[in-house]
Design an enzyme around this catalytic site. Sequence first.
Site, mmCIF file in Angstrom:
data_model
loop_
_atom_site.group_PDB
_atom_site.id
_atom_site.type_symbol
_atom_site.label_atom_id
_atom_site.label_comp_id
_atom_site.label_asym_id
_atom_site.label_seq_id
_atom_site.Cartn_x
_atom_site.Cartn_y
_atom_site.Cartn_z
ATOM 1 C CE LYS A 11 -3.589 -2.403 2.335
ATOM 2 N NZ LYS A 11 -4.631 -2.409 2.945
ATOM 3 C CG HIS A 100 -7.406 -2.327 -2.546
ATOM 4 N ND1 HIS A 100 -7.691 -1.951 -1.498
ATOM 5 C CD2 HIS A 100 -6.047 -3.765 -2.291
ATOM 6 C CE1 HIS A 100 -7.104 -2.120 -0.195
ATOM 7 N NE2 HIS A 100 -6.735 -3.300 -0.684
ATOM 8 C CD GLU A 157 -7.654 -7.105 -0.945
ATOM 9 O OE1 GLU A 157 -7.099 -7.884 -0.206
ATOM 10 O OE2 GLU A 157 -7.837 -5.677 -1.229
ATOM 11 N N GLY A 163 -7.290 -5.019 6.935
ATOM 12 C CA GLY A 163 -6.319 -4.885 8.524
ATOM 13 C C GLY A 163 -6.948 -4.517 9.322
ATOM 14 C CB SER A 194 -7.191 -9.752 8.959
ATOM 15 O OG SER A 194 -6.779 -8.328 8.518
ATOM 16 N N GLY A 213 -1.439 -7.540 2.719
ATOM 17 C CA GLY A 213 -1.213 -6.124 3.059
ATOM 18 C C GLY A 213 -0.411 -5.923 4.157
HETATM 19 P P1 PGA Z 1 -4.119 -6.389 4.877
HETATM 20 O O1 PGA Z 1 -5.394 -5.991 3.778
HETATM 21 O O2 PGA Z 1 -3.660 -7.860 5.580
HETATM 22 O O3 PGA Z 1 -3.325 -5.128 6.332
HETATM 23 O O4 PGA Z 1 -5.415 -7.016 5.721
HETATM 24 C C1 PGA Z 1 -4.900 -6.492 2.329
HETATM 25 C C2 PGA Z 1 -5.442 -6.067 1.626
HETATM 26 O O5 PGA Z 1 -5.772 -4.770 1.720
HETATM 27 O O6 PGA Z 1 -5.242 -5.931 0.866
#
Ligand code: PGA
Length: 233
Positions: A11, A100, A157, A163, A194, A213
């Site tokens: 990101k 995204h 997602e 996150g 996550s 992420g």
């Molecule tokens: P995350 O993000 O692993 O922090 O949940 C995933 C993403 O948005 O690609």
Amino acid sequence: MHKKLILANWKSHKTKSEVLAWLDHFATNFPKQVLADFELALAPSMPYLNLVGEYLQKLRLNKIKLTAQDVSQYPLGKYTGATAAVQLVSVGCRYVLIGHSERRRYFGETPQIVAQKIDQTLENGLQPIVCVDDDQIISQAQALTPQVRSQLIILYEPLSAIGTGMGQDVPAVTQAVAQIRQQFGQIRVIYGGSVAPHNISEYLMITDGVGVGTASLEVKEFMVLIEKLMTAN
Ligand code: PGA
């Protein structure tokens, strides 16, 4: 048969020195044999794509797919601030994340804009990885022709899982993957939200890969995740 895809998305994190520190640790600790069974993709921010691409090349790790987090819906031209697909190609990108949830939420990307970005990507020989939440599966599919749909990788997602440290339940992911295949055809579907060392094996059993992420930001945690792949396989 495709290998399962592990996509690390940084990101809008990391400065140049942090990118280099991550790569240095990765270079000395990465077990290359993982690439025999898994496909890896790395998505740094735009300013570091070239740097990361050259670094991977130097390490003879160009099997790892350099991935952009976004692309312009326009070709080269008078579009200040935008990065055209052909520019991504010129620095060695092969994959592009499109739509995204953070792009849709903070930058107003609609299924139609996402469709334009996909067109630019495909026209330039890049592989689009298109992100959808549950309520975007149908609207995104409807904005695309069947021919375009069949060329995508979909990253499922759910917003509630991104996150938060609370990954989506496995049965709900299984159901979403089935719905996505119903709408888009028999394409590769990966899961994100996550994903961490403790749950990656479960998600890999029911999908074609994962988007990571938070757990990819700290290189040591990412290496734990990679080691998990080796033991799971
Ligand atoms: P995350 O993000 O692993 O922090 O949940 C995933 C993403 O948005 O690609």
